[in-house]
Design a protein around this motif. Sequence first.
Motif, PDB file in Angstrom:
ATOM      1  N   GLY A  24       0.724  -1.236  -0.222  1.00  0.00           N
ATOM      2  CA  GLY A  24      -0.114   0.125  -0.269  1.00  0.00           C
ATOM      3  C   GLY A  24       1.206   1.421   0.039  1.00  0.00           C
ATOM      4  N   TRP A  25       0.428   2.461   0.025  1.00  0.00           N
ATOM      5  CA  TRP A  25       0.866   3.956   0.381  1.00  0.00           C
ATOM      6  C   TRP A  25       2.001   3.974   1.082  1.00  0.00           C
ATOM      7  N   GLN A  26       3.244   3.730   0.886  1.00  0.00           N
ATOM      8  CA  GLN A  26       4.163   3.628   1.522  1.00  0.00           C
ATOM      9  C   GLN A  26       5.396   2.654   1.708  1.00  0.00           C
ATOM     10  N   GLY A  27       4.503   1.618   1.065  1.00  0.00           N
ATOM     11  CA  GLY A  27       5.094   0.465   0.410  1.00  0.00           C
ATOM     12  C   GLY A  27       5.370  -0.193   2.142  1.00  0.00           C
ATOM     13  N   HIS A  79      -2.683  -5.080  -0.150  1.00  0.00           N
ATOM     14  CA  HIS A  79      -2.793  -4.636   1.673  1.00  0.00           C
ATOM     15  C   HIS A  79      -2.913  -3.385   1.721  1.00  0.00           C
ATOM     16  N   SER A  80      -3.795  -2.560   2.254  1.00  0.00           N
ATOM     17  CA  SER A  80      -4.029  -1.337   1.640  1.00  0.00           C
ATOM     18  C   SER A  80      -4.646  -0.788   0.989  1.00  0.00           C
ATOM     19  N   LEU A 103      -6.374 -12.071  -1.632  1.00  0.00           N
ATOM     20  CA  LEU A 103      -6.006 -11.799  -0.538  1.00  0.00           C
ATOM     21  C   LEU A 103      -6.172 -10.508  -0.359  1.00  0.00           C
ATOM     22  N   LEU A 104      -7.008  -9.935  -0.125  1.00  0.00           N
ATOM     23  CA  LEU A 104      -7.368  -8.435  -0.452  1.00  0.00           C
ATOM     24  C   LEU A 104      -7.099  -8.423   2.183  1.00  0.00           C
ATOM     25  N   VAL A 105      -5.984  -7.551   2.326  1.00  0.00           N
ATOM     26  CA  VAL A 105      -5.510  -6.906   3.917  1.00  0.00           C
ATOM     27  C   VAL A 105      -6.183  -6.078   4.052  1.00  0.00           C
ATOM     28  N   ASP A 142      -8.645  -0.944  12.824  1.00  0.00           N
ATOM     29  CA  ASP A 142      -8.166  -0.083  11.976  1.00  0.00           C
ATOM     30  C   ASP A 142      -8.271   1.448  11.815  1.00  0.00           C
ATOM     31  N   PRO A 143      -7.204   1.672  12.074  1.00  0.00           N
ATOM     32  CA  PRO A 143      -7.130   3.141  12.259  1.00  0.00           C
ATOM     33  C   PRO A 143      -7.554   3.838  10.565  1.00  0.00           C
ATOM     34  N   TYR A 144      -7.686   2.893   9.642  1.00  0.00           N
ATOM     35  CA  TYR A 144      -8.127   3.249   8.296  1.00  0.00           C
ATOM     36  C   TYR A 144      -8.870   2.899   7.477  1.00  0.00           C
TER      37      TYR A 144
END
Length: 192
Positions: A24-27, A79-80, A103-105, A142-144
Amino acid sequence: MTLLAHETLDGTLTQAATVLILPGWQGSGPEHWQLHWARLHGYTVVAQNDWMQPRRGDWLARLDETVIDSPGPVVFAAHSLGCILVAAWAAFSRHTARVRGALLVAPGDTEDPELNNRLPGWAPILRQALPFKSILVGSQNDPYCAAKRAQGLAHDWGARWVDLGAAGHINADSSLGDWPLGHALLQTLLKD
């Protein structure tokens, strides 16, 4: 790039699949389960041009190129923001038949005003049913992305919902190491 072949019930081998890791964002940092999997299993990490200011069009093009260049079918481990990427890619790509599963995490809720301001161009989240089998793993804290939102995405995408409990953003901060449970879920997608 590791290709995985699996034996069917009648003893024949299915075509090998390539696992593509979609950070995801920022790797994903070195202690993230995604990079553990890349090191342990030889899975391919899809490297984006800009991890800090991701442009959806650029990320879509890179994913499409990677799928086209992969031998045989692929399975995503996202991820994300990588989850949001999969949904957008599935809506526009002509190569979705190459995907065996995803697989979506811990999807990032890019429609939330705070995240939307930090990631312009990633809203709205495309919510059409994915044309391949998928599992969405979410967290109660999850904060996001609130758990209810993640469940809604799972429903819209036609994904099986897995509640991981209070696991934060299901990243390196969650202290999952190589996350065996997640890898077992990935294996169910590889077997089909």
